[in-house]
Design a protein around this motif. Structure first.
Motif, PDB file in Angstrom:
ATOM      1  N   LYS A 160      -7.143 -13.192 -12.035  1.00  0.00           N
ATOM      2  CA  LYS A 160      -8.183 -13.524 -11.200  1.00  0.00           C
ATOM      3  C   LYS A 160      -7.709 -14.714 -10.221  1.00  0.00           C
ATOM      4  CE  LYS A 160     -11.989 -11.753 -14.041  1.00  0.00           C
ATOM      5  NZ  LYS A 160     -13.576 -12.402 -14.480  1.00  0.00           N
ATOM      6  N   ASP A 161      -6.944 -15.683 -10.597  1.00  0.00           N
ATOM      7  CA  ASP A 161      -6.519 -16.986 -10.011  1.00  0.00           C
ATOM      8  C   ASP A 161      -5.214 -16.728  -9.283  1.00  0.00           C
ATOM      9  OD1 ASP A 161      -5.101 -16.809 -12.432  1.00  0.00           O
ATOM     10  OD2 ASP A 161      -5.304 -19.199 -12.867  1.00  0.00           O
ATOM     11  N   GLN A 162      -4.692 -15.162  -9.229  1.00  0.00           N
ATOM     12  CA  GLN A 162      -2.993 -15.181  -8.683  1.00  0.00           C
ATOM     13  C   GLN A 162      -3.377 -14.728  -7.417  1.00  0.00           C
ATOM     14  OE1 GLN A 162      -1.586 -12.873 -12.001  1.00  0.00           O
ATOM     15  NE2 GLN A 162       0.024 -14.293 -12.017  1.00  0.00           N
ATOM     16  N   TYR A 163      -2.443 -14.886  -6.597  1.00  0.00           N
ATOM     17  CA  TYR A 163      -2.222 -14.293  -5.225  1.00  0.00           C
ATOM     18  C   TYR A 163      -0.976 -13.243  -5.472  1.00  0.00           C
ATOM     19  CZ  TYR A 163      -5.878 -17.419  -3.604  1.00  0.00           C
ATOM     20  OH  TYR A 163      -6.843 -18.413  -3.261  1.00  0.00           O
ATOM     21  N   ASP A 164      -1.352 -12.211  -4.682  1.00  0.00           N
ATOM     22  CA  ASP A 164      -0.201 -11.239  -4.737  1.00  0.00           C
ATOM     23  C   ASP A 164       0.969 -11.576  -3.548  1.00  0.00           C
ATOM     24  OD1 ASP A 164       1.118  -8.762  -3.640  1.00  0.00           O
ATOM     25  OD2 ASP A 164      -0.100  -7.707  -5.070  1.00  0.00           O
ATOM     26  N   ILE A 165       1.947 -11.883  -3.897  1.00  0.00           N
ATOM     27  CA  ILE A 165       3.146 -12.381  -3.217  1.00  0.00           C
ATOM     28  C   ILE A 165       3.606 -11.476  -2.052  1.00  0.00           C
ATOM     29  CG2 ILE A 165       5.149 -11.729  -4.543  1.00  0.00           C
ATOM     30  CD1 ILE A 165       6.386 -14.623  -3.790  1.00  0.00           C
ATOM     31  N   LEU A 166       3.621 -10.307  -2.524  1.00  0.00           N
ATOM     32  CA  LEU A 166       3.878  -9.156  -1.595  1.00  0.00           C
ATOM     33  C   LEU A 166       2.820  -9.178  -0.338  1.00  0.00           C
ATOM     34  CD1 LEU A 166       5.871  -6.859  -0.618  1.00  0.00           C
ATOM     35  CD2 LEU A 166       4.700  -5.119  -2.026  1.00  0.00           C
ATOM     36  N   TYR A 167       1.796  -9.104  -0.727  1.00  0.00           N
ATOM     37  CA  TYR A 167       0.713  -9.185   0.400  1.00  0.00           C
ATOM     38  C   TYR A 167       1.043 -10.412   1.351  1.00  0.00           C
ATOM     39  CZ  TYR A 167      -4.069  -9.823   2.449  1.00  0.00           C
ATOM     40  OH  TYR A 167      -5.363  -9.835   3.257  1.00  0.00           O
ATOM     41  N   ALA A 340      -6.401  -9.769  -6.157  1.00  0.00           N
ATOM     42  CA  ALA A 340      -6.274  -8.442  -5.828  1.00  0.00           C
ATOM     43  C   ALA A 340      -4.860  -8.186  -5.453  1.00  0.00           C
ATOM     44  CB  ALA A 340      -7.114  -8.287  -4.657  1.00  0.00           C
ATOM     45  N   SER A 341      -4.491  -6.955  -6.027  1.00  0.00           N
ATOM     46  CA  SER A 341      -2.947  -6.791  -5.503  1.00  0.00           C
ATOM     47  C   SER A 341      -2.924  -5.839  -4.360  1.00  0.00           C
ATOM     48  CB  SER A 341      -2.456  -5.884  -6.853  1.00  0.00           C
ATOM     49  OG  SER A 341      -3.182  -4.584  -6.989  1.00  0.00           O
ATOM     50  N   LEU A 342      -1.839  -5.751  -3.810  1.00  0.00           N
ATOM     51  CA  LEU A 342      -1.866  -5.193  -2.410  1.00  0.00           C
ATOM     52  C   LEU A 342      -1.926  -3.497  -2.712  1.00  0.00           C
ATOM     53  CD1 LEU A 342      -1.053  -5.307   0.438  1.00  0.00           C
ATOM     54  CD2 LEU A 342       1.275  -4.875  -0.080  1.00  0.00           C
ATOM     55  N   ASN A 343      -1.552  -3.132  -3.729  1.00  0.00           N
ATOM     56  CA  ASN A 343      -1.712  -1.790  -4.013  1.00  0.00           C
ATOM     57  C   ASN A 343      -3.293  -1.379  -4.217  1.00  0.00           C
ATOM     58  OD1 ASN A 343       0.497   0.000  -4.009  1.00  0.00           O
ATOM     59  ND2 ASN A 343       0.774  -0.098  -6.710  1.00  0.00           N
ATOM     60  N   SER A 344      -3.933  -2.364  -5.040  1.00  0.00           N
ATOM     61  CA  SER A 344      -5.522  -2.050  -5.276  1.00  0.00           C
ATOM     62  C   SER A 344      -6.039  -2.058  -3.957  1.00  0.00           C
ATOM     63  CB  SER A 344      -5.925  -2.977  -6.158  1.00  0.00           C
ATOM     64  OG  SER A 344      -5.811  -4.229  -5.612  1.00  0.00           O
ATOM     65  N   VAL A 352      -5.160   5.810   5.940  1.00  0.00           N
ATOM     66  CA  VAL A 352      -4.198   7.087   6.182  1.00  0.00           C
ATOM     67  C   VAL A 352      -2.772   6.854   6.236  1.00  0.00           C
ATOM     68  CG1 VAL A 352      -6.463   8.259   7.233  1.00  0.00           C
ATOM     69  CG2 VAL A 352      -4.914   7.020   8.522  1.00  0.00           C
ATOM     70  N   THR A 353      -2.504   5.731   6.745  1.00  0.00           N
ATOM     71  CA  THR A 353      -0.836   5.264   6.853  1.00  0.00           C
ATOM     72  C   THR A 353      -0.325   5.260   5.640  1.00  0.00           C
ATOM     73  OG1 THR A 353      -1.192   2.711   7.061  1.00  0.00           O
ATOM     74  CG2 THR A 353      -1.684   4.135   9.254  1.00  0.00           C
ATOM     75  N   GLY A 354      -1.136   5.083   4.657  1.00  0.00           N
ATOM     76  CA  GLY A 354      -0.348   5.024   3.266  1.00  0.00           C
ATOM     77  C   GLY A 354       0.119   3.783   2.819  1.00  0.00           C
ATOM     78  N   SER A 355       0.342   2.542   3.691  1.00  0.00           N
ATOM     79  CA  SER A 355       0.450   1.335   3.248  1.00  0.00           C
ATOM     80  C   SER A 355      -0.478   0.198   3.817  1.00  0.00           C
ATOM     81  CB  SER A 355       1.997   1.119   3.839  1.00  0.00           C
ATOM     82  OG  SER A 355       1.943   0.613   5.240  1.00  0.00           O
ATOM     83  N   SER A 384      -2.176  12.138   6.793  1.00  0.00           N
ATOM     84  CA  SER A 384      -1.558  12.386   5.651  1.00  0.00           C
ATOM     85  C   SER A 384      -1.740  11.028   4.860  1.00  0.00           C
ATOM     86  CB  SER A 384      -0.118  12.600   5.795  1.00  0.00           C
ATOM     87  OG  SER A 384       0.076  13.529   6.512  1.00  0.00           O
ATOM     88  N   ILE A 385      -1.343  11.015   3.403  1.00  0.00           N
ATOM     89  CA  ILE A 385      -1.678   9.803   2.734  1.00  0.00           C
ATOM     90  C   ILE A 385      -0.333   9.571   1.831  1.00  0.00           C
ATOM     91  CG2 ILE A 385      -2.900   8.835   0.787  1.00  0.00           C
ATOM     92  CD1 ILE A 385      -5.259  10.272   1.539  1.00  0.00           C
ATOM     93  N   VAL A 386       0.105   8.235   2.231  1.00  0.00           N
ATOM     94  CA  VAL A 386       1.355   7.788   1.374  1.00  0.00           C
ATOM     95  C   VAL A 386       0.945   6.830   0.404  1.00  0.00           C
ATOM     96  CG1 VAL A 386       3.762   6.879   1.721  1.00  0.00           C
ATOM     97  CG2 VAL A 386       2.323   8.102   3.628  1.00  0.00           C
ATOM     98  N   VAL A 387       1.312   7.314  -0.793  1.00  0.00           N
ATOM     99  CA  VAL A 387       0.951   6.451  -1.857  1.00  0.00           C
ATOM    100  C   VAL A 387       2.083   5.730  -2.075  1.00  0.00           C
ATOM    101  CG1 VAL A 387       0.170   6.049  -4.388  1.00  0.00           C
ATOM    102  CG2 VAL A 387      -0.849   8.003  -2.779  1.00  0.00           C
ATOM    103  N   ILE A 388       2.194   4.427  -2.086  1.00  0.00           N
ATOM    104  CA  ILE A 388       3.590   3.353  -2.183  1.00  0.00           C
ATOM    105  C   ILE A 388       3.047   2.532  -3.641  1.00  0.00           C
ATOM    106  CG2 ILE A 388       4.829   1.575  -1.651  1.00  0.00           C
ATOM    107  CD1 ILE A 388       4.033   2.313   1.327  1.00  0.00           C
ATOM    108  N   ASP A 389       4.003   3.170  -4.518  1.00  0.00           N
ATOM    109  CA  ASP A 389       4.062   2.354  -6.162  1.00  0.00           C
ATOM    110  C   ASP A 389       5.005   1.346  -6.132  1.00  0.00           C
ATOM    111  OD1 ASP A 389       3.854   1.691  -8.754  1.00  0.00           O
ATOM    112  OD2 ASP A 389       4.139   3.644  -9.371  1.00  0.00           O
ATOM    113  N   PHE A 390       4.374   0.094  -5.940  1.00  0.00           N
ATOM    114  CA  PHE A 390       5.454  -1.132  -5.858  1.00  0.00           C
ATOM    115  C   PHE A 390       6.063  -1.518  -7.092  1.00  0.00           C
ATOM    116  CE2 PHE A 390       2.441  -1.736  -2.274  1.00  0.00           C
ATOM    117  CZ  PHE A 390       3.362  -1.457  -1.246  1.00  0.00           C
ATOM    118  N   THR A 391       5.462  -0.921  -8.289  1.00  0.00           N
ATOM    119  CA  THR A 391       5.753  -1.543  -9.472  1.00  0.00           C
ATOM    120  C   THR A 391       7.418  -0.568  -9.886  1.00  0.00           C
ATOM    121  OG1 THR A 391       4.486   0.245 -10.866  1.00  0.00           O
ATOM    122  CG2 THR A 391       3.466  -1.805 -10.464  1.00  0.00           C
ATOM    123  N   LEU A 392       7.467   0.141  -9.168  1.00  0.00           N
ATOM    124  CA  LEU A 392       8.469   1.047  -9.300  1.00  0.00           C
ATOM    125  C   LEU A 392       9.873   0.276  -8.599  1.00  0.00           C
ATOM    126  CD1 LEU A 392       7.314   4.600  -9.522  1.00  0.00           C
ATOM    127  CD2 LEU A 392       7.660   3.120 -11.457  1.00  0.00           C
TER     128      LEU A 392
END
Length: 406
Positions: A160-167, A340-344, A352-355, A384-392
């Motif tokens: 809850k007190d973290q920031y997503d660095i990728l975002y 909140a993570s970027l993925n969420s 619709v752009t997937g990212s 089209s929907i692009v799902v990006i799984d950043f954990t991989l």
């Protein structure tokens, strides 16, 4: 934490000749590692001032992921080079990025000179006449090593007190690509707004109070060209028309104080006060993408709710209420979302752009002059929907799964 992700008072745009990186810049307290991703069109020159190599590696991977997301969205003709420092900053700062250099080009559509970020100029085909020298990097960025970051390859959910660095990185890189206004105050607190003051060198004068002072007019960024104003009666006007009016002012003052006194007593000063009023009134400034005519369908409402005006936050972001965490164009809000993570956020936005680069943000980048990749354009049109799984990504590389809806 109320995030001001683009503090132009800390990341200066300077007139400098390209310099070689000093790869031996070590001291007894910090270990700097210079890691360069040179196998793609988004290259990261990374300096990590930590002794923990594992954390430095995680940070570098996140920077490269952000570059992969951008190169998935854009067709780049020339590599974009980013100088990044992961360093100790003020506790309440997440980080910031800006174009390393602006280059002034004549807009053939309206015959007005504007500042273009170097990253964009390098993509223009054919290349403009080379009467200038490119800086060694296109974007300069700094991120705070003291922040409680969550990394894409961390185990477990974001705290809850973290920031997503990728975002944060992706947000800042978009600023470096040119999502940035030139309009700012000449004094504190702001009594007026003007575009960058042009110095004798043709560069933006970030601190015009420095001597010698040579006034050669005001100049907007290419981002400013597409902004319109809307008053309380619904009347519309181009923000550039105010810049044109301001450029009727002329002076031979050799000191900023004399220039400012003369400017305040000029007929053009009223235009600068009007722009400040628009910039601090909700729903008054709208980015209208190239070729668009509908504010409702195409316009991007910019951040004008902050009063007093804040350089780096006002105008250079989208409206934080309209483009909330459920909106597909959430990325360029001025406030980062803790916990909140970027993925969420991408999932909640049903983008619709997937990212995280939403459809209206793609229109902004296209209007500035970037070429959208075919996958980005088809994503917006075919739903089209692009799902990006950043954990991989930490295991191999950016993993993109295309799921085309019927």
């Amino acid at each position: 934490m109320d995030h001001d992700p683009m503090n132009l008072n800390k990341l200066l745009i300077v007139d400098c000749t390209p310099k070689q990186n000093n790869n031996n810049n070590n001291d007894n307290n910090n270990k700097e590692s210079f890691l360069i991703k040179d196998d793609g069109l988004f290259q990261i020159n990374f300096s990590c001032q930590l002794t923990n190599n594992e954390v430095c590696d995680k940070v570098e991977r996140a920077f490269n992921m952000a570059g992969d997301i951008i190169t998935y969205a854009l067709t780049l003709n020339t590599p974009i080079i980013v100088d990044v420092k992961f360093i100790v900053m003020e506790q309440d700062e997440l980080g910031g990025a800006a174009p390393t250099r602006y280059i002034s080009l004549l807009d053939e559509e309206d015959q007005v000179e504007r500042f273009y970020p170097q990253a964009l100029v390098k993509q223009i085909q054919p290349q403009p006449p080379t009467t200038y020298t490119y800086a060694e990097s296109d974007i300069s960025a700094e991120f705070n090593s003291l922040v409680n970051w969550h990394f894409p390859d961390d185990h477990g959910s974001i705290g809850k007190d973290q920031y997503d660095i990728l975002y944060t990185i992706l947000h800042e890189f978009i600023h470096g690509l040119g999502f940035i206004t030139s309009w700012r105050g000449l004094d504190k607190p702001e009594k007026e707004l003007t575009p960058y003051i042009v110095t004798v060198s043709g560069e933006p004068a970030i601190d015009p109070t420095e001597l010698p002072f040579n006034f050669h007019g005001f100049r907007e960024t290419i981002f400013d060209k597409f902004i319109i104003t809307v008053d309380s009666n619904g009347m519309q006007n181009r923000l550039s028309s105010f810049a044109n009016e301001l450029n009727q002012f002329n002076t031979s003052a050799s000191q900023f104080t004399d220039f400012y006194n003369q400017f305040q007593n000029s007929p053009q000063y009223d235009a600068a006060k009007k722009v400040l009023a628009y910039s601090t009134t909700k729903n008054s400034l709208i980015f209208m993408p190239k070729g668009s005519d509908s504010i409702t369908d195409d316009g991007i409402m910019l951040e004008t709710k902050i009063n007093p005006f804040q350089t780096g936050s006002s105008i250079s972001h989208v409206d934080s209420l309209i483009y909330n965490v459920g909106n597909s164009d959430f990325l360029m809000r001025r406030q980062s979302v803790a916990g909140a993570s970027l993925n969420s956020l991408v999932t909640k936005s049903h983008n619709v752009t997937g990212s995280a680069i939403g459809p209206k943000l793609l229109n902004v980048l296209s209007s500035l002059g970037y070429t959208l990749a075919n996958n980005s354009k088809s994503s917006a049109t075919k739903q089209s929907i692009v799902v990006i799984d950043f954990t991989l990504i930490s295991l191999i590389t950016l993993c993109i799964i295309l799921i085309t809806t019927i």
